[in-house]
Write a protein that holds these residues in place. Structure first.
Motif, short mmCIF file in Angstrom:
data_model
loop_
_atom_site.label_atom_id
_atom_site.label_comp_id
_atom_site.label_asym_id
_atom_site.label_seq_id
_atom_site.Cartn_x
_atom_site.Cartn_y
_atom_site.Cartn_z
N ARG A 1 1.13 13.64 -9.90
CA ARG A 1 2.12 14.39 -10.69
C ARG A 1 1.66 14.55 -12.13
O ARG A 1 1.75 15.63 -12.71
N GLY A 2 1.17 13.48 -12.72
CA GLY A 2 0.70 13.54 -14.10
C GLY A 2 -0.49 14.46 -14.28
O GLY A 2 -0.58 15.20 -15.27
N LEU A 3 -1.41 14.45 -13.33
CA LEU A 3 -2.56 15.33 -13.42
C LEU A 3 -2.17 16.79 -13.25
O LEU A 3 -2.72 17.67 -13.91
N ALA A 4 -1.21 17.06 -12.39
CA ALA A 4 -0.75 18.44 -12.21
C ALA A 4 0.00 18.93 -13.44
O ALA A 4 -0.08 20.10 -13.81
N MET A 5 0.73 18.04 -14.10
CA MET A 5 1.48 18.43 -15.29
C MET A 5 0.54 18.83 -16.44
O MET A 5 0.89 19.63 -17.29
N LYS A 6 -0.66 18.27 -16.44
CA LYS A 6 -1.66 18.60 -17.47
C LYS A 6 -2.64 19.66 -17.00
O LYS A 6 -3.66 19.89 -17.65
N TRP A 7 -2.36 20.30 -15.87
CA TRP A 7 -3.20 21.37 -15.30
C TRP A 7 -4.62 20.90 -15.01
O TRP A 7 -5.57 21.66 -15.14
N ARG A 8 -4.78 19.67 -14.60
CA ARG A 8 -6.10 19.16 -14.23
C ARG A 8 -6.45 19.63 -12.82
O ARG A 8 -5.57 19.86 -12.00
N VAL B 1 -7.68 19.46 -8.86
CA VAL B 1 -7.27 18.54 -7.80
C VAL B 1 -8.32 17.46 -7.54
O VAL B 1 -7.98 16.35 -7.13
N TRP B 2 -9.58 17.74 -7.81
CA TRP B 2 -10.61 16.73 -7.57
C TRP B 2 -10.41 15.51 -8.46
O TRP B 2 -10.82 14.40 -8.12
N MET B 3 -9.77 15.70 -9.60
CA MET B 3 -9.51 14.55 -10.48
C MET B 3 -8.47 13.62 -9.84
O MET B 3 -8.54 12.40 -10.04
N ALA B 4 -7.54 14.18 -9.10
CA ALA B 4 -6.56 13.34 -8.39
C ALA B 4 -7.25 12.52 -7.31
O ALA B 4 -6.90 11.35 -7.09
N LEU B 5 -8.22 13.11 -6.65
CA LEU B 5 -8.97 12.38 -5.63
C LEU B 5 -9.84 11.29 -6.26
O LEU B 5 -9.91 10.17 -5.75
N LEU B 6 -10.47 11.62 -7.36
CA LEU B 6 -11.33 10.65 -8.04
C LEU B 6 -10.53 9.49 -8.61
O LEU B 6 -11.00 8.35 -8.61
N ALA B 7 -9.33 9.75 -9.07
CA ALA B 7 -8.49 8.69 -9.63
C ALA B 7 -8.03 7.69 -8.59
O ALA B 7 -7.62 6.58 -8.93
N MET B 8 -8.11 8.04 -7.33
CA MET B 8 -7.66 7.13 -6.28
C MET B 8 -8.69 6.03 -5.97
O MET B 8 -8.34 5.02 -5.38
N TYR C 1 0.76 15.88 -6.56
CA TYR C 1 0.05 16.96 -7.24
C TYR C 1 0.59 18.32 -6.82
O TYR C 1 0.93 19.17 -7.63
N ARG C 2 0.71 18.51 -5.50
CA ARG C 2 1.11 19.82 -4.99
C ARG C 2 2.58 20.13 -5.27
O ARG C 2 2.92 21.27 -5.60
N LEU C 3 3.45 19.13 -5.15
CA LEU C 3 4.87 19.34 -5.47
C LEU C 3 5.04 19.76 -6.93
O LEU C 3 5.78 20.70 -7.24
N THR C 4 4.35 19.08 -7.81
CA THR C 4 4.47 19.38 -9.24
C THR C 4 3.84 20.72 -9.57
O THR C 4 4.42 21.50 -10.34
N THR D 1 0.81 -1.21 0.00
CA THR D 1 0.00 0.00 0.00
C THR D 1 0.85 1.26 0.00
O THR D 1 0.65 2.15 -0.83
N VAL D 2 1.80 1.34 0.92
CA VAL D 2 2.55 2.59 1.07
C VAL D 2 3.57 2.75 -0.06
O VAL D 2 3.62 3.80 -0.71
N ILE D 3 4.36 1.72 -0.34
CA ILE D 3 5.42 1.87 -1.34
C ILE D 3 4.87 1.75 -2.77
O ILE D 3 5.00 2.68 -3.57
N PHE D 4 4.25 0.62 -3.09
CA PHE D 4 3.77 0.43 -4.47
C PHE D 4 2.55 1.31 -4.78
O PHE D 4 2.53 2.04 -5.77
N GLY D 5 1.54 1.24 -3.93
CA GLY D 5 0.34 2.05 -4.15
C GLY D 5 0.61 3.53 -4.00
O GLY D 5 0.12 4.35 -4.78
N GLY D 6 1.39 3.90 -2.98
CA GLY D 6 1.73 5.31 -2.78
C GLY D 6 2.56 5.86 -3.92
O GLY D 6 2.40 7.01 -4.33
N GLY D 7 3.46 5.04 -4.46
CA GLY D 7 4.24 5.47 -5.62
C GLY D 7 3.37 5.69 -6.84
O GLY D 7 3.53 6.67 -7.57
N ALA D 8 2.43 4.77 -7.07
CA ALA D 8 1.51 4.94 -8.19
C ALA D 8 0.62 6.17 -7.99
O ALA D 8 0.33 6.91 -8.93
N ALA D 9 0.18 6.38 -6.76
CA ALA D 9 -0.65 7.55 -6.46
C ALA D 9 0.14 8.84 -6.65
O ALA D 9 -0.38 9.82 -7.20
#
Length: 113
Positions: A29-36, A38-45, A85-88, A16-24
């Motif tokens: 990061r990908g959503l922030a790079m495309k200017w999406r 923040v709710w899309m990041a929550l929905l993708a989880m 998301y926030r770092l990116t 959960t933390v390493i594999f899932g957290g890395g994917a999350a």
């Protein structure tokens, strides 16, 4: 029954933390790079959490339909996603608009004086 961890804490940490957290993190990061938004990041989880629960079930015989563990996995994955998301986003705002913003730490920016 503990709050986050099932039978074996190492399974939770690795899966959960390493594999899932890395994917999350990469999803955020990908959503922030495309200017999406923040709710899309929550929905993708939600589907990522369902996939993580399935992996726990298939590989380690954990509870598949446990709302308690689904929620605890979701919280960990949302934290990773929001961090990515926030770092990116903070880095992009400072790099893309250097005349307007300056860095105010790794997670924020401020208007230049």
């Amino acid at each position: 029954m503990s709050l986050f961890i099932e039978d074996n804490p190492w399974i939770f940490v690795i899966m959960t933390v390493i594999f899932g957290g890395g994917a999350a993190f990469l999803t955020g990061r990908g959503l922030a790079m495309k200017w999406r938004p923040v709710w899309m990041a929550l929905l993708a989880m939600v589907p990522l959490t369902a996939a993580m629960r399935f992996l726990h079930f298939a590989l380690f015989n954990a509870d598949l339909l446990s709302a308690h563990y689904f929620l605890s996995d979701f919280i960990v994955l949302v934290a990773g996603s929001l961090l990515g998301y926030r770092l990116t986003l903070a880095r992009k705002m400072v790099q893309q608009y250097p005349w307007l913003y300056e860095s105010a730490g790794p997670l924020s920016w401020r208007t230049k004086a």
